[in-house]
Design an enzyme around this catalytic site. Structure first.
Site, PDB file in Angstrom:
ATOM      1  N   HIS A  63       4.535  -5.930   9.641  1.00  0.00           N
ATOM      2  CA  HIS A  63       3.429  -5.817   8.691  1.00  0.00           C
ATOM      3  C   HIS A  63       2.413  -6.922   8.930  1.00  0.00           C
ATOM      4  O   HIS A  63       2.692  -8.098   8.753  1.00  0.00           O
ATOM      5  CB  HIS A  63       3.892  -5.840   7.237  1.00  0.00           C
ATOM      6  CG  HIS A  63       2.975  -5.031   6.341  1.00  0.00           C
ATOM      7  ND1 HIS A  63       1.759  -5.497   5.906  1.00  0.00           N
ATOM      8  CD2 HIS A  63       3.090  -3.780   5.839  1.00  0.00           C
ATOM      9  CE1 HIS A  63       1.168  -4.581   5.158  1.00  0.00           C
ATOM     10  NE2 HIS A  63       1.955  -3.518   5.120  1.00  0.00           N
ATOM     11  N   GLU A  81      10.193   5.529   9.951  1.00  0.00           N
ATOM     12  CA  GLU A  81      10.381   4.802   8.706  1.00  0.00           C
ATOM     13  C   GLU A  81       9.894   5.640   7.535  1.00  0.00           C
ATOM     14  O   GLU A  81       9.035   6.508   7.677  1.00  0.00           O
ATOM     15  CB  GLU A  81       9.660   3.453   8.737  1.00  0.00           C
ATOM     16  CG  GLU A  81       8.159   3.520   8.909  1.00  0.00           C
ATOM     17  CD  GLU A  81       7.518   2.149   8.969  1.00  0.00           C
ATOM     18  OE1 GLU A  81       6.397   2.003   8.419  1.00  0.00           O
ATOM     19  OE2 GLU A  81       8.112   1.236   9.552  1.00  0.00           O
ATOM     20  N   HIS A 103      -1.424  -1.424  12.543  1.00  0.00           N
ATOM     21  CA  HIS A 103      -2.816  -1.550  12.097  1.00  0.00           C
ATOM     22  C   HIS A 103      -3.644  -2.478  12.992  1.00  0.00           C
ATOM     23  O   HIS A 103      -4.696  -2.089  13.506  1.00  0.00           O
ATOM     24  CB  HIS A 103      -2.847  -2.056  10.649  1.00  0.00           C
ATOM     25  CG  HIS A 103      -4.228  -2.232  10.103  1.00  0.00           C
ATOM     26  ND1 HIS A 103      -4.923  -1.220   9.489  1.00  0.00           N
ATOM     27  CD2 HIS A 103      -5.061  -3.315  10.090  1.00  0.00           C
ATOM     28  CE1 HIS A 103      -6.113  -1.651   9.124  1.00  0.00           C
ATOM     29  NE2 HIS A 103      -6.216  -2.927   9.476  1.00  0.00           N
ATOM     30  N   THR A 150       0.635   1.172   1.346  1.00  0.00           N
ATOM     31  CA  THR A 150       1.383   0.686   2.507  1.00  0.00           C
ATOM     32  C   THR A 150       2.636  -0.023   1.993  1.00  0.00           C
ATOM     33  O   THR A 150       2.712  -0.391   0.815  1.00  0.00           O
ATOM     34  CB  THR A 150       0.532  -0.272   3.364  1.00  0.00           C
ATOM     35  OG1 THR A 150       1.232  -0.593   4.574  1.00  0.00           O
ATOM     36  CG2 THR A 150       0.201  -1.557   2.613  1.00  0.00           C
ATOM     37  N   HIS A 158       5.537   6.704  10.349  1.00  0.00           N
ATOM     38  CA  HIS A 158       5.919   6.726   8.937  1.00  0.00           C
ATOM     39  C   HIS A 158       5.345   7.999   8.316  1.00  0.00           C
ATOM     40  O   HIS A 158       4.218   8.001   7.815  1.00  0.00           O
ATOM     41  CB  HIS A 158       5.367   5.494   8.226  1.00  0.00           C
ATOM     42  CG  HIS A 158       5.824   5.353   6.804  1.00  0.00           C
ATOM     43  ND1 HIS A 158       5.851   4.138   6.158  1.00  0.00           N
ATOM     44  CD2 HIS A 158       6.282   6.253   5.899  1.00  0.00           C
ATOM     45  CE1 HIS A 158       6.294   4.312   4.918  1.00  0.00           C
ATOM     46  NE2 HIS A 158       6.550   5.600   4.746  1.00  0.00           N
TER      47      HIS A 158
END
Length: 245
Positions: free
Chosen positions: A197, A76, A221, A106, A43
């Site tokens: 996510h 993304e 993450h 985020t 991203h």
């Protein structure tokens, strides 16, 4: 089996704390692909706080190598001119469009459709003309599926932040049902289903069992965090085991 795309943003975040190229984003990409990841995700944000433009170009070259044939590069971001110019240069396998403000920490919500249809539809058309699959970031709301399909997108990526936040609590059942219902509504309209996510080794098996027709999850993450203890190779294999429903 649900495909695992590893988001490399956090590797770049660590790299950017020093004025050199270690840890290498390219080396991380090779490691996760060699461990069996179906692809990699990045991203590139306007402030380049993690992934930089050169990372995108370097990874595009890696993904063209014969050893990684059939693996996918997913980029993304918010479709501003800067982002779209980069996509035109790289032409990744998949572009995931997110409605992020430039200073947003985020991605934390989906597109507002049909209100943003006239903005998104021509962008989706251009990206598809380039040969890119297009996915739109979506909240877990079944009613949004029809508006998503009308943009011409190929897939939706269901935002799973609330699923993480409520996991292990009584409220989680309603969140999971909304994800299932949204994915069923989108599937009935011919859309593919991605999810992403805050998916973890703890909560991913439940999601995969509830929605086994998910095409792809994008995880960064928590996967990179677990790699501190398990190693990058080992953690990719552990996440793939979670997806083998």
């Amino acid at each position: 089996m649900i495909a695992l795309s590893v988001n490399l943003n956090k590797v770049a975040t660590l790299r950017n704390t020093r004025p050199h190229d270690d840890p290498s984003v390219v080396r991380a990409a090779r490691t996760v692909l060699d461990a069996g990841a179906a692809g990699v995700t990045v991203h590139p944000r306007p402030d380049a706080r993690h992934i930089r433009e050169q990372d995108v170009l370097d990874l595009a070259d890696v993904m063209k190598e014969a050893a990684y044939a059939g693996r996918e590069f997913n980029i993304e971001g918010y479709p501003d001119d800067r982002f779209l110019d980069l996509i035109r240069r790289v032409k990744p396998d998949q572009v995931t469009l997110v409605p992020d403000a430039p200073d947003q920490a985020t991605s934390d919500h989906g597109w507002d459709l049909p209100a943003q249809h006239n903005f998104l539809a021509p962008i989706v058309a251009e990206l598809k003309d380039m040969g890119c699959r297009v996915s739109l970031f979506a909240d877990a709301e079944p009613a949004i599926a029809e508006a998503m399909a009308k943009t011409g997108a190929d897939r939706i990526e269901i935002y799973t932040g609330p699923y993480f936040e409520t996991f292990g609590t009584p409220e989680n059942a309603a969140i999971l049902k909304a994800i299932v219902d949204t994915s069923e509504a989108a599937r009935a309209l011919g859309l593919g289903i991605n999810a992403g996510h805050d998916l973890t080794l703890e909560n991913l098996p439940t999601l995969a069992q509830a929605v086994p027709w998910i095409d792809e999850v994008s995880i960064g993450h928590h996967l990179i965090g677990e790699a501190l203890w398990m190693g990058l190779d080992g953690v990719v294999k552990a996440y793939r085991d979670c997806l083998a429903v």
